[in-house]
Design a protein around this motif. Structure first.
Motif, PDB file in Angstrom:
ATOM      1  N   UNK A 101       0.823  -1.210   0.000  1.00 44.13           N
ATOM      2  CA  UNK A 101       0.000   0.000   0.000  1.00 44.13           C
ATOM      3  C   UNK A 101       0.854   1.257   0.000  1.00 44.13           C
ATOM      4  N   UNK A 102       1.828   1.325   0.908  1.00 41.98           N
ATOM      5  CA  UNK A 102       2.648   2.533   1.009  1.00 41.98           C
ATOM      6  C   UNK A 102       3.561   2.677  -0.204  1.00 41.98           C
ATOM      7  N   UNK A 103       4.059   1.570  -0.735  1.00 41.61           N
ATOM      8  CA  UNK A 103       4.975   1.649  -1.867  1.00 41.61           C
ATOM      9  C   UNK A 103       4.304   1.923  -3.201  1.00 41.61           C
ATOM     10  N   UNK A 104       3.080   1.445  -3.392  1.00 36.00           N
ATOM     11  CA  UNK A 104       2.460   1.534  -4.712  1.00 36.00           C
ATOM     12  C   UNK A 104       1.179   2.358  -4.767  1.00 36.00           C
ATOM     13  N   UNK A 105       0.412   2.417  -3.687  1.00 37.45           N
ATOM     14  CA  UNK A 105      -0.902   3.044  -3.761  1.00 37.45           C
ATOM     15  C   UNK A 105      -0.923   4.423  -3.109  1.00 37.45           C
ATOM     16  N   UNK A 106      -0.327   4.544  -1.954  1.00 45.62           N
ATOM     17  CA  UNK A 106      -0.327   5.811  -1.233  1.00 45.62           C
ATOM     18  C   UNK A 106       0.320   6.886  -2.087  1.00 45.62           C
ATOM     19  N   UNK A 151      14.952   7.442  -3.680  1.00 47.77           N
ATOM     20  CA  UNK A 151      14.875   6.306  -4.606  1.00 47.77           C
ATOM     21  C   UNK A 151      15.208   4.992  -3.908  1.00 47.77           C
ATOM     22  N   UNK A 152      16.191   5.010  -3.027  1.00 44.89           N
ATOM     23  CA  UNK A 152      16.536   3.794  -2.284  1.00 44.89           C
ATOM     24  C   UNK A 152      15.403   3.341  -1.380  1.00 44.89           C
ATOM     25  N   UNK A 153      14.772   4.301  -0.712  1.00 40.46           N
ATOM     26  CA  UNK A 153      13.657   3.972   0.166  1.00 40.46           C
ATOM     27  C   UNK A 153      12.501   3.375  -0.636  1.00 40.46           C
ATOM     28  N   UNK A 154      12.173   3.973  -1.766  1.00 40.89           N
ATOM     29  CA  UNK A 154      11.088   3.443  -2.597  1.00 40.89           C
ATOM     30  C   UNK A 154      11.439   2.065  -3.159  1.00 40.89           C
ATOM     31  N   UNK A 155      12.675   1.866  -3.545  1.00 41.67           N
ATOM     32  CA  UNK A 155      13.105   0.562  -4.050  1.00 41.67           C
ATOM     33  C   UNK A 155      12.940  -0.512  -2.985  1.00 41.67           C
ATOM     34  N   UNK A 156      13.388  -0.209  -1.777  1.00 40.81           N
ATOM     35  CA  UNK A 156      13.246  -1.169  -0.675  1.00 40.81           C
ATOM     36  C   UNK A 156      11.777  -1.447  -0.365  1.00 40.81           C
ATOM     37  N   UNK A 157      10.979  -0.410  -0.325  1.00 40.68           N
ATOM     38  CA  UNK A 157       9.578  -0.564   0.047  1.00 40.68           C
ATOM     39  C   UNK A 157       8.765  -1.259  -1.030  1.00 40.68           C
ATOM     40  N   UNK A 158       9.064  -0.995  -2.276  1.00 38.25           N
ATOM     41  CA  UNK A 158       8.273  -1.579  -3.369  1.00 38.25           C
ATOM     42  C   UNK A 158       8.683  -3.002  -3.724  1.00 38.25           C
ATOM     43  N   UNK A 159       9.958  -3.314  -3.641  1.00 37.53           N
ATOM     44  CA  UNK A 159      10.415  -4.608  -4.143  1.00 37.53           C
ATOM     45  C   UNK A 159      11.021  -5.510  -3.062  1.00 37.53           C
ATOM     46  N   UNK A 160      11.951  -4.993  -2.289  1.00 35.95           N
ATOM     47  CA  UNK A 160      12.691  -5.822  -1.347  1.00 35.95           C
ATOM     48  C   UNK A 160      11.808  -6.260  -0.179  1.00 35.95           C
ATOM     49  N   UNK A 161      11.091  -5.327   0.438  1.00 30.69           N
ATOM     50  CA  UNK A 161      10.256  -5.675   1.596  1.00 30.69           C
ATOM     51  C   UNK A 161       9.158  -6.678   1.237  1.00 30.69           C
ATOM     52  N   UNK A 162       8.387  -6.470   0.156  1.00 35.27           N
ATOM     53  CA  UNK A 162       7.381  -7.480  -0.182  1.00 35.27           C
ATOM     54  C   UNK A 162       7.988  -8.841  -0.515  1.00 35.27           C
ATOM     55  N   UNK A 163       9.115  -8.856  -1.204  1.00 35.98           N
ATOM     56  CA  UNK A 163       9.756 -10.137  -1.526  1.00 35.98           C
ATOM     57  C   UNK A 163      10.205 -10.853  -0.259  1.00 35.98           C
ATOM     58  N   UNK A 164      10.771 -10.114   0.681  1.00 40.06           N
ATOM     59  CA  UNK A 164      11.218 -10.725   1.934  1.00 40.06           C
ATOM     60  C   UNK A 164      10.039 -11.266   2.741  1.00 40.06           C
ATOM     61  N   UNK A 199      18.273  14.601  -0.787  1.00 39.06           N
ATOM     62  CA  UNK A 199      19.061  13.739  -1.665  1.00 39.06           C
ATOM     63  C   UNK A 199      18.152  12.715  -2.340  1.00 39.06           C
ATOM     64  N   UNK A 200      18.156  12.696  -3.634  1.00 38.91           N
ATOM     65  CA  UNK A 200      17.310  11.783  -4.408  1.00 38.91           C
ATOM     66  C   UNK A 200      17.686  10.324  -4.195  1.00 38.91           C
ATOM     67  N   UNK A 201      18.955  10.048  -3.902  1.00 44.42           N
ATOM     68  CA  UNK A 201      19.357   8.648  -3.720  1.00 44.42           C
ATOM     69  C   UNK A 201      18.664   8.040  -2.506  1.00 44.42           C
ATOM     70  N   UNK A 202      18.429   8.836  -1.472  1.00 45.08           N
ATOM     71  CA  UNK A 202      17.721   8.350  -0.294  1.00 45.08           C
ATOM     72  C   UNK A 202      16.277   8.049  -0.650  1.00 45.08           C
TER      73      UNK A 202
END
Length: 104
Positions: A53-58, A78-91, A73-76
């Motif tokens: 929800x937070x990564x894709x819908x909110x 983008x990194x946060x969104x990457x973790x929230x959208x892909x890494x956290x759900x996969x884990x 800083x954009x890297x922070x």
């Protein structure tokens, strides 16, 4: 609400004495079956739903404002969104599959 809470909690309380010999689900007492269901399946499922929800819908401006307030800083971001959208759900999916016995 108090009566409802009492009626829902009564089987759990009784599973420590009067209903101790009764096995409801998976050869467990009522309390142990509820504990297994909640801690092994419902909590990871809730975490998965929150991450999706937070990564894709909110709306993107909400989490970015809350998480990286004042951090430009954009890297922070983008990194946060990457973790929230892909890494956290996969884990969390791996945890759920492990609890279901797929990896045994």
């Amino acid at each position: 609400m108090g009566v409802a809470a009492f009626l829902v909690g009564l089987p759990s309380a009784l599973s420590f004495n009067r209903w101790q010999e009764y096995k409801f689900i998976f050869g467990r007492t009522f309390f142990d079956a509820c504990d297994l269901l909640v801690s092994s399946y419902l909590l990871p499922l809730g975490g998965l739903l929150v991450a999706v929800y937070v990564g894709w819908i909110w709306p993107r401006r909400h989490p970015l404002a809350d998480i990286v307030a004042g951090h430009r800083q954009q890297i922070v971001v983008r990194g946060w969104l990457l973790l929230l959208r892909y890494v956290a759900p996969a884990a969390v999916i791996i945890v759920l599959l492990n609890q279901a016995g797929v990896f045994h």
